[in-house]
Motif scaffolding. Sequence first.
Motif, mmCIF file in Angstrom:
data_model
loop_
_atom_site.group_PDB
_atom_site.id
_atom_site.type_symbol
_atom_site.label_atom_id
_atom_site.label_comp_id
_atom_site.label_asym_id
_atom_site.label_seq_id
_atom_site.Cartn_x
_atom_site.Cartn_y
_atom_site.Cartn_z
ATOM 1 N N GLU A 101 0.808 -1.212 0.000
ATOM 2 C CA GLU A 101 0.000 0.000 0.000
ATOM 3 C C GLU A 101 0.847 1.270 0.000
ATOM 4 N N ALA A 102 2.127 1.153 0.363
ATOM 5 C CA ALA A 102 2.993 2.327 0.435
ATOM 6 C C ALA A 102 3.456 2.814 -0.933
ATOM 7 N N GLY A 103 3.200 2.051 -1.993
ATOM 8 C CA GLY A 103 3.618 2.456 -3.330
ATOM 9 C C GLY A 103 2.604 2.041 -4.363
ATOM 10 N N ALA A 104 2.096 3.008 -5.126
ATOM 11 C CA ALA A 104 1.037 2.699 -6.089
ATOM 12 C C ALA A 104 1.502 1.756 -7.178
ATOM 13 N N ASP A 105 2.799 1.753 -7.494
ATOM 14 C CA ASP A 105 3.304 0.907 -8.573
ATOM 15 C C ASP A 105 3.870 -0.407 -8.064
ATOM 16 N N ARG A 106 3.686 -0.691 -6.784
ATOM 17 C CA ARG A 106 4.199 -1.942 -6.231
ATOM 18 C C ARG A 106 3.261 -3.105 -6.531
ATOM 19 N N MET A 107 3.795 -4.299 -6.427
ATOM 20 C CA MET A 107 3.079 -5.519 -6.773
ATOM 21 C C MET A 107 3.347 -6.550 -5.686
ATOM 22 N N PHE A 108 2.294 -7.163 -5.159
ATOM 23 C CA PHE A 108 2.444 -8.214 -4.163
ATOM 24 C C PHE A 108 2.219 -9.555 -4.843
ATOM 25 N N VAL A 109 3.221 -10.431 -4.774
ATOM 26 C CA VAL A 109 3.190 -11.741 -5.410
ATOM 27 C C VAL A 109 3.155 -12.799 -4.312
ATOM 28 N N LEU A 110 2.121 -13.621 -4.306
ATOM 29 C CA LEU A 110 1.908 -14.596 -3.240
ATOM 30 C C LEU A 110 1.748 -15.994 -3.825
ATOM 31 N N ASN A 111 2.666 -16.893 -3.485
ATOM 32 C CA ASN A 111 2.522 -18.296 -3.873
ATOM 33 C C ASN A 111 1.537 -18.976 -2.933
ATOM 34 N N VAL A 112 0.532 -19.626 -3.526
ATOM 35 C CA VAL A 112 -0.554 -20.233 -2.767
ATOM 36 C C VAL A 112 -0.613 -21.728 -3.069
ATOM 37 N N PRO A 113 -0.394 -22.589 -2.065
ATOM 38 C CA PRO A 113 -0.551 -24.033 -2.287
ATOM 39 C C PRO A 113 -2.002 -24.387 -2.547
ATOM 40 N N MET A 114 -2.203 -25.447 -3.295
ATOM 41 C CA MET A 114 -3.553 -25.910 -3.583
ATOM 42 C C MET A 114 -4.044 -26.963 -2.586
ATOM 43 N N LEU A 115 -3.138 -27.556 -1.826
ATOM 44 C CA LEU A 115 -3.499 -28.594 -0.864
ATOM 45 C C LEU A 115 -2.641 -28.461 0.385
ATOM 46 N N ASP A 116 -3.190 -28.874 1.528
ATOM 47 C CA ASP A 116 -2.384 -28.906 2.743
ATOM 48 C C ASP A 116 -1.453 -30.124 2.710
ATOM 49 N N HIS A 117 -0.579 -30.236 3.684
ATOM 50 C CA HIS A 117 0.464 -31.285 3.693
ATOM 51 C C HIS A 117 1.222 -31.272 2.360
ATOM 52 N N ASN A 118 1.516 -30.074 1.877
ATOM 53 C CA ASN A 118 1.994 -29.926 0.505
ATOM 54 C C ASN A 118 3.425 -30.410 0.302
ATOM 55 N N GLU A 119 4.191 -30.574 1.367
ATOM 56 C CA GLU A 119 5.574 -31.036 1.217
ATOM 57 C C GLU A 119 5.815 -32.353 1.946
ATOM 58 N N ASP A 120 4.753 -33.137 2.119
ATOM 59 C CA ASP A 120 4.827 -34.361 2.922
ATOM 60 C C ASP A 120 5.042 -35.630 2.112
ATOM 61 N N ARG A 121 5.410 -35.484 0.835
ATOM 62 C CA ARG A 121 5.677 -36.649 -0.021
ATOM 63 C C ARG A 121 4.502 -37.624 -0.021
ATOM 64 N N VAL A 122 3.349 -37.090 -0.298
ATOM 65 C CA VAL A 122 2.114 -37.875 -0.373
ATOM 66 C C VAL A 122 2.158 -38.726 -1.640
ATOM 67 N N PRO A 123 1.820 -40.016 -1.569
ATOM 68 C CA PRO A 123 1.888 -40.881 -2.760
ATOM 69 C C PRO A 123 0.878 -40.490 -3.823
#
Length: 332
Positions: A101-123
């Motif tokens: 919000e402090a800069g009109a030309d700034r951009m917020f980039v957010l990586n959003v997982p699609m599932l929980d336990h996302n790094e748990d090596r689910v089969p």
Amino acid sequence: MSRRARRLVGVCAGMVAVGLLATGGALAPPQRPVSEGDGGGEVALGAYLHYGSPGVERMRKLSRWLGGAEVRAGHTYLPGDTWTNIEGAPDSLRSWARWREAGADRMFVLNVPMLDHNEDRVPDERVAQRLRSGARGDHDHHFARLAERLVALGVPDTVIVLGWEMNGFDYTHRCRPDPENWKKYWRRIVAAMRSVEGQRFLFDFAPNRGPDAIPWTRCYPGDDVVDIIGMDTYDQPPGDDFHEHVTQPYGLGRQVEFAREHGKMLSYPEWGLFRNGDNAAYMRDMLEWIAEHRPLYHSITDYCPHGVWQCGRNPRSAAVFRKFLSRSDHEP
């Protein structure tokens, strides 16, 4: 980004939106249908510096290191351990929202997982089950809640890098176990988030460079639910040099072609050094590629071994990065 470095802990909709979610009906067209680049505007420089509030503080320091060049793309990740975190629970989002919000030309980039336990090596079998569940709408409410929080925080124009590196082998939100339901699930997530009043999100489809576990084109969910064609790319195989990174199947060249064919902007949410160490030639080639193709934004992964400012192992590459991006016009 490597799993070990990114482990962070790890609205209800109106009746029309509910009908679309339930029936799988057509969604609204992309909100900003543009071609390669962003209408000739300046490419937003970004860097992943830390997932939480320290990342915000480091943005200013990186800018000073670059001789005052503005770092306009603030980039972070939601933890993929629990649904609560995927819904936007981390307090650090407030710090990122204030920075945006402090800069009109700034951009917020957010990586959003699609599932929980996302790094748990689910089969694979379990991943396929969960993708089917998502395609049925079982998780819509989590993403509507995230959208509500982002709008309430004052960042309704967040760039959402949803289900990144979906063509790989590792993340639970990977595409290969069931590409058709993966695409249906992406569409439901976008519908749920777009149903929230006041949102202006841009959705970034960002696979790994190269063939990986599945050709990323098989995972593409449709032009009406994608605004940006991104790519995560590091100095590592597949490909022995930058030329092969461009020309290999599903490489950088194919990304540019695909974005042009579909009328989408480009991005590079993650890029940096890796297997070949302090590789100044790669750094120069990648920066020149970015300058030529003018993505909406790019974000170097700035920690060891990938980075140049927070990592002292790569002095030659750091010198190239600093000289290139300290120039006011960002041209080679």
